[in-house]
Scaffold this motif. Structure first.
Motif, short mmCIF file in Angstrom:
data_model
loop_
_atom_site.label_atom_id
_atom_site.label_comp_id
_atom_site.label_asym_id
_atom_site.label_seq_id
_atom_site.Cartn_x
_atom_site.Cartn_y
_atom_site.Cartn_z
N VAL A 21 91.42 6.31 -27.71
CA VAL A 21 90.98 5.90 -26.37
C VAL A 21 89.84 4.90 -26.51
O VAL A 21 89.87 3.80 -25.95
N ASP A 22 88.84 5.27 -27.30
CA ASP A 22 87.69 4.39 -27.51
C ASP A 22 88.12 3.08 -28.17
O ASP A 22 87.71 1.99 -27.74
N GLU A 23 88.96 3.17 -29.18
CA GLU A 23 89.43 1.97 -29.89
C GLU A 23 90.17 1.02 -28.95
O GLU A 23 90.04 -0.20 -29.07
N THR A 24 90.91 1.57 -28.01
CA THR A 24 91.65 0.74 -27.07
C THR A 24 90.70 -0.04 -26.17
O THR A 24 90.89 -1.24 -25.95
N PHE A 25 89.68 0.63 -25.66
CA PHE A 25 88.73 -0.08 -24.79
C PHE A 25 87.86 -1.06 -25.58
O PHE A 25 87.53 -2.13 -25.06
N VAL A 26 87.52 -0.74 -26.81
CA VAL A 26 86.79 -1.69 -27.65
C VAL A 26 87.68 -2.92 -27.88
O VAL A 26 87.23 -4.06 -27.77
N TRP A 27 88.96 -2.69 -28.20
CA TRP A 27 89.90 -3.80 -28.40
C TRP A 27 90.02 -4.64 -27.13
O TRP A 27 89.97 -5.87 -27.19
N LEU A 28 90.18 -3.98 -25.97
CA LEU A 28 90.38 -4.70 -24.72
C LEU A 28 89.17 -5.58 -24.39
O LEU A 28 89.33 -6.76 -24.06
N ARG A 29 87.97 -5.01 -24.51
CA ARG A 29 86.77 -5.83 -24.26
C ARG A 29 86.68 -6.98 -25.26
O ARG A 29 86.35 -8.11 -24.89
N GLY A 30 87.00 -6.69 -26.52
CA GLY A 30 86.95 -7.73 -27.54
C GLY A 30 87.96 -8.84 -27.30
O GLY A 30 87.65 -10.02 -27.45
#
Length: 187
Positions: free
Chosen positions: A114-123
């Motif tokens: 979940v966290d990795e997905t939002f980090v990816w999306l913001r990035g």
């Protein structure tokens, strides 16, 4: 569809509909049309199956987003395509809804995708916006990282507002608002 695939897909659906606690092994098996032996043959238990399902959902979300982010057009056109693409707004974001699940957030393994997905999306949004600034499409003063965080917050907040109102209108208004702000930054 194979038994493991039916189990994964059933778990994905149930997690989105009911959350982790509301997704029992029995409910997964019933929806998948699989027996208990099949489930435990392919997965060590509910946490293992849930992790596989959450990872699959996260991968699918990233792949769908990349279709728009990697497509043709200006930065604002690509972000517009992403924000206006077809979605089941009233069901909410399948990854974003997991952040409201205390059992998922309390388990580091379940929380990680979940966290990795939002980090990816913001990035990824930061990259698209930075490209727009570099190409002169967006104002040089625009902060790509802060703007990307804003876009993600508006999107996730739009889901919440839509669900609360039982109407897609608040989501659409939030998307219109953030796109209006981005368009105002166009050079």
């Amino acid at each position: 569809m194979s038994t493991p695939e039916r189990l994964i897909e059933s778990t994905r659906e149930l997690l989105w509909e009911r959350g982790y606690v509301g997704t029992s092994p029995k409910a997964i098996q019933q929806r998948a049309g699989a027996g208990q032996g099949s489930m435990y043959h392919h997965f060590s238990g509910k946490p293992d199956l849930a992790l596989t399902a959450i990872r699959r959902t996260a991968e699918e979300m990233r792949a769908k987003a990349e279709q728009q982010f990697g497509g043709p057009g200006t930065a604002v056109e690509r972000i517009t395509a992403y924000l206006r693409r077809e979605r089941d707004v009233l069901k909410g974001c399948p990854v974003g809804r997991l952040t409201q699940d205390p059992d998922v957030m309390a388990d580091p393994a379940l929380r990680a995708p979940v966290d990795e997905t939002f980090v990816w999306l913001r990035g990824r949004l930061t990259e698209v916006l930075a490209e727009g600034v570099a190409r002169g499409e967006l104002a040089a003063a625009l902060d790509p990282a802060a703007t990307a965080a804003t876009v993600v917050a508006v999107l996730q907040g739009g889901y919440v507002l839509a669900r609360a109102a039982d109407s897609t209108a608040p989501f659409e208004q939030a998307v219109d608002g953030v796109l209006g702000l981005l368009t105002a930054q166009s050079a």
